[in-house]
Design a protein around this motif. Structure first.
Motif, PDB file in Angstrom:
ATOM      1  N   GLU A  28       0.832  -1.210   0.000  1.00  0.00           N
ATOM      2  CA  GLU A  28       0.000   0.000   0.000  1.00  0.00           C
ATOM      3  C   GLU A  28       0.866   1.259   0.000  1.00  0.00           C
ATOM      4  N   LYS A  29       1.950   1.226   0.761  1.00  0.00           N
ATOM      5  CA  LYS A  29       2.872   2.367   0.782  1.00  0.00           C
ATOM      6  C   LYS A  29       3.527   2.550  -0.584  1.00  0.00           C
ATOM      7  N   ASP A  30       3.943   1.435  -1.198  1.00  0.00           N
ATOM      8  CA  ASP A  30       4.580   1.514  -2.512  1.00  0.00           C
ATOM      9  C   ASP A  30       3.612   2.024  -3.576  1.00  0.00           C
ATOM     10  N   LEU A  31       2.369   1.614  -3.512  1.00  0.00           N
ATOM     11  CA  LEU A  31       1.382   2.110  -4.480  1.00  0.00           C
ATOM     12  C   LEU A  31       1.245   3.626  -4.380  1.00  0.00           C
ATOM     13  N   LYS A  32       1.284   4.150  -3.171  1.00  0.00           N
ATOM     14  CA  LYS A  32       1.232   5.613  -2.994  1.00  0.00           C
ATOM     15  C   LYS A  32       2.514   6.265  -3.510  1.00  0.00           C
ATOM     16  N   ARG A  33       3.657   5.641  -3.194  1.00  0.00           N
ATOM     17  CA  ARG A  33       4.941   6.191  -3.639  1.00  0.00           C
ATOM     18  C   ARG A  33       5.073   6.194  -5.150  1.00  0.00           C
ATOM     19  N   PHE A  34       4.534   5.171  -5.794  1.00  0.00           N
ATOM     20  CA  PHE A  34       4.662   5.021  -7.243  1.00  0.00           C
ATOM     21  C   PHE A  34       3.409   5.497  -7.973  1.00  0.00           C
ATOM     22  N   GLU A  35       2.689   6.419  -7.387  1.00  0.00           N
ATOM     23  CA  GLU A  35       1.417   6.890  -7.950  1.00  0.00           C
ATOM     24  C   GLU A  35       1.559   7.366  -9.397  1.00  0.00           C
ATOM     25  N   GLU A  36       2.671   8.028  -9.704  1.00  0.00           N
ATOM     26  CA  GLU A  36       2.906   8.511 -11.066  1.00  0.00           C
ATOM     27  C   GLU A  36       2.919   7.346 -12.057  1.00  0.00           C
ATOM     28  N   GLY A  37       3.662   6.289 -11.738  1.00  0.00           N
ATOM     29  CA  GLY A  37       3.737   5.125 -12.612  1.00  0.00           C
ATOM     30  C   GLY A  37       2.427   4.362 -12.688  1.00  0.00           C
ATOM     31  N   VAL A  38       1.723   4.274 -11.559  1.00  0.00           N
ATOM     32  CA  VAL A  38       0.425   3.588 -11.532  1.00  0.00           C
ATOM     33  C   VAL A  38      -0.546   4.286 -12.468  1.00  0.00           C
ATOM     34  N   SER A  39      -0.543   5.621 -12.459  1.00  0.00           N
ATOM     35  CA  SER A  39      -1.457   6.344 -13.353  1.00  0.00           C
ATOM     36  C   SER A  39      -1.055   6.149 -14.809  1.00  0.00           C
ATOM     37  N   LYS A  42      -2.580   2.827 -15.727  1.00  0.00           N
ATOM     38  CA  LYS A  42      -4.038   2.953 -15.844  1.00  0.00           C
ATOM     39  C   LYS A  42      -4.444   3.677 -17.113  1.00  0.00           C
ATOM     40  N   ASN A  43      -3.618   4.616 -17.563  1.00  0.00           N
ATOM     41  CA  ASN A  43      -3.922   5.380 -18.778  1.00  0.00           C
ATOM     42  C   ASN A  43      -3.416   4.705 -20.047  1.00  0.00           C
ATOM     43  N   GLY A  44      -2.774   3.548 -19.904  1.00  0.00           N
ATOM     44  CA  GLY A  44      -2.319   2.797 -21.071  1.00  0.00           C
ATOM     45  C   GLY A  44      -1.001   3.269 -21.639  1.00  0.00           C
ATOM     46  N   ASN A  45      -0.254   4.075 -20.927  1.00  0.00           N
ATOM     47  CA  ASN A  45       1.064   4.538 -21.383  1.00  0.00           C
ATOM     48  C   ASN A  45       2.124   3.544 -20.909  1.00  0.00           C
ATOM     49  N   TYR A  46       2.108   2.379 -21.515  1.00  0.00           N
ATOM     50  CA  TYR A  46       2.953   1.286 -21.043  1.00  0.00           C
ATOM     51  C   TYR A  46       4.436   1.520 -21.281  1.00  0.00           C
ATOM     52  N   GLU A  47       4.787   2.205 -22.351  1.00  0.00           N
ATOM     53  CA  GLU A  47       6.202   2.448 -22.611  1.00  0.00           C
ATOM     54  C   GLU A  47       6.793   3.355 -21.534  1.00  0.00           C
ATOM     55  N   GLU A  48       6.093   4.435 -21.211  1.00  0.00           N
ATOM     56  CA  GLU A  48       6.553   5.340 -20.150  1.00  0.00           C
ATOM     57  C   GLU A  48       6.492   4.643 -18.791  1.00  0.00           C
ATOM     58  N   ALA A  49       5.450   3.863 -18.582  1.00  0.00           N
ATOM     59  CA  ALA A  49       5.305   3.150 -17.309  1.00  0.00           C
ATOM     60  C   ALA A  49       6.441   2.145 -17.141  1.00  0.00           C
ATOM     61  N   PHE A  50       6.805   1.459 -18.224  1.00  0.00           N
ATOM     62  CA  PHE A  50       7.913   0.516 -18.129  1.00  0.00           C
ATOM     63  C   PHE A  50       9.194   1.237 -17.712  1.00  0.00           C
ATOM     64  N   ALA A  51       9.485   2.368 -18.343  1.00  0.00           N
ATOM     65  CA  ALA A  51      10.699   3.125 -17.997  1.00  0.00           C
ATOM     66  C   ALA A  51      10.652   3.552 -16.529  1.00  0.00           C
ATOM     67  N   LEU A  69       4.302  -4.214 -11.378  1.00  0.00           N
ATOM     68  CA  LEU A  69       3.853  -3.268 -12.396  1.00  0.00           C
ATOM     69  C   LEU A  69       4.782  -3.239 -13.609  1.00  0.00           C
ATOM     70  N   ARG A  70       6.075  -3.468 -13.398  1.00  0.00           N
ATOM     71  CA  ARG A  70       6.952  -3.617 -14.560  1.00  0.00           C
ATOM     72  C   ARG A  70       6.563  -4.880 -15.324  1.00  0.00           C
ATOM     73  N   GLY A  71       6.199  -5.934 -14.597  1.00  0.00           N
ATOM     74  CA  GLY A  71       5.724  -7.157 -15.237  1.00  0.00           C
ATOM     75  C   GLY A  71       4.459  -6.931 -16.038  1.00  0.00           C
ATOM     76  N   LYS A  72       3.566  -6.110 -15.507  1.00  0.00           N
ATOM     77  CA  LYS A  72       2.327  -5.790 -16.231  1.00  0.00           C
ATOM     78  C   LYS A  72       2.652  -5.094 -17.558  1.00  0.00           C
ATOM     79  N   CYS A  73       3.655  -4.209 -17.541  1.00  0.00           N
ATOM     80  CA  CYS A  73       4.086  -3.548 -18.781  1.00  0.00           C
ATOM     81  C   CYS A  73       4.685  -4.564 -19.756  1.00  0.00           C
ATOM     82  N   ASN A  74       5.515  -5.458 -19.241  1.00  0.00           N
ATOM     83  CA  ASN A  74       6.086  -6.510 -20.096  1.00  0.00           C
ATOM     84  C   ASN A  74       4.997  -7.399 -20.675  1.00  0.00           C
ATOM     85  N   LEU A  75       3.997  -7.720 -19.868  1.00  0.00           N
ATOM     86  CA  LEU A  75       2.880  -8.550 -20.340  1.00  0.00           C
ATOM     87  C   LEU A  75       2.155  -7.841 -21.479  1.00  0.00           C
TER      88      LEU A  75
END
Length: 183
Positions: A28-39, A42-51, A69-75
């Motif tokens: 839960e703490k990590d999800l808050k910390r990584f809020e930028e990447g999580v969004s 969610k918005n489908g910007n997988y290339e930026e999210a992977f980076a 979440l990096r795995g989700k981008c790879n998937l």
């Protein structure tokens, strides 16, 4: 007398400690910390999210959320073996991530590893407490690929009861269409 006084002093200590202690999990703490990447995900910007998550994995090598979440981008990018690695790493740090089991099962299905996919979907169903229609439908698909028709049909029916229209379509097709007569 001394014991009762000690107990009376210990109870307020426990109450105060409970209210001052942080009850959020590391995930839960990590999800808050990584809020930028999580969004980004969610918005489908997988290339930026992977980076983003690639950097987070390097900076936080024991973060289950970063690996998941990096795995989700790879998937999404069809890098299935990289996704499997990331999901395995994530689950080695936190084995309660239900979505990670679901995604890992999808990666196994993509590389035609149906028994492994079933195992991951089964764990996802358990962690979702048998109320996630996607997990049930996907477990049913893995069972269908392994020719476990009766169990597969049960999974599809349960998913359908939870409102999954894809399960309804699958159930209307053979081998589940019971309109034929066996002699």
């Amino acid at each position: 007398m001394e014991i009762s006084l000690l107990v009376l002093l210990f109870i307020p200590y426990l109450i105060i400690k409970y209210y001052l202690t942080d009850h959020e999990t590391k995930a839960e703490k990590d999800l808050k910390r990584f809020e930028e990447g999580v969004s980004l995900v969610k918005n489908g910007n997988y290339e930026e999210a992977f980076a983003f998550f690639d950097q987070m994995v390097k900076a936080n090598p024991k973060s289950a959320v970063a690996y998941a979440l990096r795995g989700k981008c790879n998937l999404h990018d069809e890098n299935y073996y990289s996704a499997l690695y990331d999901f395995s790493q994530a689950l080695s740090f936190d084995n309660t991530l239900a979505d990670c089991y679901l995604d890992k099962g999808k990666a196994h299905m993509a590389v035609l590893e149906f028994k492994e996919a079933f195992r991951e979907f089964d764990k996802a169903v358990w962690f979702f407490r048998n109320v996630n229609p996607d997990a049930l439908r996907l477990r049913g698909m893995a069972r269908l690929r392994m020719h476990q028709f009766v169990q597969s049909e049960r999974d599809f029916q349960r998913a359908m009861e939870l409102g999954d229209e894809d399960a309804r379509v699958i159930l209307s097709q053979a081998p589940f269409n019971h309109t034929f007569v066996v002699k």
